[in-house]
Design a protein around this motif. Structure first.
Motif, short mmCIF file in Angstrom:
data_model
loop_
_atom_site.label_atom_id
_atom_site.label_comp_id
_atom_site.label_asym_id
_atom_site.label_seq_id
_atom_site.Cartn_x
_atom_site.Cartn_y
_atom_site.Cartn_z
N ARG A 144 0.84 -1.20 0.00
CA ARG A 144 0.00 0.00 0.00
C ARG A 144 0.87 1.24 0.00
O ARG A 144 2.06 1.21 0.37
CB ARG A 144 -0.94 0.01 1.20
CG ARG A 144 -0.28 0.13 2.56
CD ARG A 144 -1.32 0.09 3.67
NE ARG A 144 -0.69 0.17 4.99
CZ ARG A 144 -0.43 1.32 5.62
NH1 ARG A 144 -0.74 2.47 5.05
NH2 ARG A 144 0.13 1.31 6.82
N VAL A 146 1.83 5.00 1.32
CA VAL A 146 1.76 5.81 2.52
C VAL A 146 0.94 7.06 2.21
O VAL A 146 1.02 7.63 1.11
CB VAL A 146 3.18 6.21 3.00
CG1 VAL A 146 3.12 7.20 4.14
CG2 VAL A 146 3.95 4.96 3.43
N GLU A 147 0.15 7.49 3.16
CA GLU A 147 -0.67 8.68 3.01
C GLU A 147 0.19 9.89 2.61
O GLU A 147 1.28 10.10 3.15
CB GLU A 147 -1.37 8.98 4.34
CG GLU A 147 -2.35 10.11 4.29
CD GLU A 147 -2.99 10.36 5.66
OE1 GLU A 147 -4.11 10.90 5.69
OE2 GLU A 147 -2.37 9.99 6.69
N SER A 148 -0.30 10.65 1.64
CA SER A 148 0.45 11.79 1.12
C SER A 148 0.33 13.01 2.03
O SER A 148 -0.23 14.05 1.67
CB SER A 148 -0.03 12.13 -0.30
OG SER A 148 0.34 11.13 -1.19
N LYS A 149 0.84 12.86 3.22
CA LYS A 149 0.91 13.97 4.17
C LYS A 149 2.33 14.04 4.71
O LYS A 149 2.97 13.00 4.93
CB LYS A 149 -0.09 13.79 5.31
CG LYS A 149 -1.55 13.93 4.87
CD LYS A 149 -2.49 13.87 6.07
CE LYS A 149 -3.94 14.08 5.63
NZ LYS A 149 -4.88 14.03 6.78
N SER A 152 3.20 11.93 7.76
CA SER A 152 3.27 10.49 7.48
C SER A 152 4.56 10.13 6.77
O SER A 152 5.20 9.10 7.07
CB SER A 152 2.07 10.07 6.63
OG SER A 152 0.86 10.35 7.30
N ASP A 196 2.68 15.69 -2.46
CA ASP A 196 2.11 15.27 -3.74
C ASP A 196 3.13 14.58 -4.63
O ASP A 196 2.77 13.77 -5.48
CB ASP A 196 1.54 16.48 -4.50
CG ASP A 196 0.26 17.01 -3.88
OD1 ASP A 196 -0.34 16.29 -3.07
OD2 ASP A 196 -0.12 18.14 -4.20
N LYS A 199 6.36 9.66 -2.96
CA LYS A 199 5.56 8.45 -2.83
C LYS A 199 6.36 7.34 -2.17
O LYS A 199 7.51 7.07 -2.57
CB LYS A 199 5.06 7.99 -4.20
CG LYS A 199 4.27 9.07 -4.94
CD LYS A 199 3.04 9.52 -4.16
CE LYS A 199 2.37 10.72 -4.77
NZ LYS A 199 1.22 11.20 -3.97
N GLU A 270 1.23 7.41 -9.36
CA GLU A 270 0.80 8.35 -8.32
C GLU A 270 1.39 9.74 -8.53
O GLU A 270 0.71 10.75 -8.34
CB GLU A 270 1.17 7.80 -6.94
CG GLU A 270 0.41 6.54 -6.56
CD GLU A 270 -1.09 6.73 -6.66
OE1 GLU A 270 -1.61 7.74 -6.12
OE2 GLU A 270 -1.76 5.89 -7.28
N ASN A 274 -0.82 13.27 -9.54
CA ASN A 274 -0.72 14.57 -8.88
C ASN A 274 -0.22 15.66 -9.83
O ASN A 274 -0.60 16.83 -9.71
CB ASN A 274 0.17 14.49 -7.66
CG ASN A 274 -0.46 13.69 -6.52
OD1 ASN A 274 0.14 12.76 -5.98
ND2 ASN A 274 -1.69 14.02 -6.15
#
Length: 321
Positions: A144, A146-149, A152, A196, A199, A270, A274
């Protein structure tokens, strides 16, 4: 390291750094001295004086070869531009005039390896084949994103650099980063990370499998600012960061046991998604070893042209003592 300046009538007209990386020589079983940060006016006599100074010092230290341009680590600028002089330079790779390579060859330096760079266009639609590969790979290997923050991503920063050491270990000239170096680069890179364009792929055990790190290109903004932040240079830089038209691909790495399994398709999909949302038109790949076909395969589904080439030169010298 030993640093040299060439002066004429009190004016600096050239520079070069000589570097002996003991860890690199031990790893690769060599007696190499690196040269880097080499610059000079278009005068062969100046270049001869600079390179002779490094050669003599390296010989006194028992070295058998000179190679470069190289830095202290693989995060320093590597290679000398030999193709693509009409293209704009990236921040991480730099620029030099055509005469640089001509003078190196006139002094007996030959090609050791090349890095190539690509300009990759962002098509209107993500290629269907890339989307299919992404879905298949994520499900098959229980992976998976990782959250794009920023928070994180920073959490995985140490694991990202550990993966970098593993994935790049066998590439030409690479020496693994130490813990102190990793800490330094985490502070340097992750302060400016764009969620953004960064990844990270993890497995079911929270281990980092792959990552791709890109940033908005500041090349044109730096030209407009003429290299100065003040009084108004920062305006161009802020505009480039907020509304970029081009990005620079800084780092891409895949864990060895997941290489050749389509993982780069996830990273590209990804980042591409973006880019389209933000109106970004293309990407500079930055230097890739010409022999690194796995990385170059990332661009095969996109309109791309190889537009620059950088060269590492080498020369045998007679060690003294």
């Amino acid at each position: 390291a030993r640093l040299f300046l060439a002066k004429k009538n009190g004016r600096v007209i050239g520079r070069v750094a000589g570097i002996i990386n003991d860890r690199a020589n031990e790893k690769w079983g060599q007696r190499n001295c690196r040269f880097g940060w080499v610059d000079g006016v278009d005068d062969l006599e100046v270049w001869a004086a600079l390179m002779n100074a490094v050669e003599n010092w390296a010989a006194e230290e028992g070295m058998a070869h000179l190679q470069g341009p190289f830095g202290f680590t693989n995060f320093d600028k590597e290679g000398m531009l030999v193709e693509g002089f009409q293209e704009i330079a990236t921040m991480s790779a730099g620029y030099n005039y055509p005469y640089y390579g001509h003078h190196m060859e006139a002094l007996g330096y030959a090609k050791e390896t090349d890095w190539v760079e690509f300009l990759v266009q962002s098509p209107d639609k993500i290629p269907e084949k890339v989307l299919r590969v992404q879905d298949l790979v994520l499900k098959r290997y229980h992976l998976r994103l990782v959250e794009s923050k920023k928070k994180s991503l920073v959490r995985y920063s140490k694991k990202v650099f550990d993966l970098l050491n593993t994935a790049y270990a066998d590439l030409y000239g690479v020496v693994e980063l130490t813990a102190d170096q990793i800490d330094t680069y985490i502070k340097e890179y992750f302060r400016f990370v764009d969620p953004d364009l960064t990844k990270v792929v993890i497995d079911e055990n929270d281990g980092v499998v792959a990552f791709g790190l890109a940033m908005p290109s500041l090349a044109h903004a730096l030209q407009k600012a003429k290299g100065k932040i003040f009084p108004f240079g920062f305006v161009h830089l802020l505009r480039a960061l907020r509304t970029p038209h081009r990005i620079e691909m800084l780092l891409v790495a895949v864990r060895p046991d997941f290489q050749a399994k389509g993982i780069p398709a996830i990273l590209m999909t990804e980042i591409h998604r973006n880019c389209k949302e933000r109106g970004i038109l293309d990407a500079e790949t930055n230097p890739e070893l010409e022999s690194n076909t796995q990385i170059q395969a990332m661009w095969k589904h996109y309109p791309a042209r190889q537009h620059k080439r950088r060269r590492c030169y080498h020369k045998a010298i007679a060690a003294i003592g």
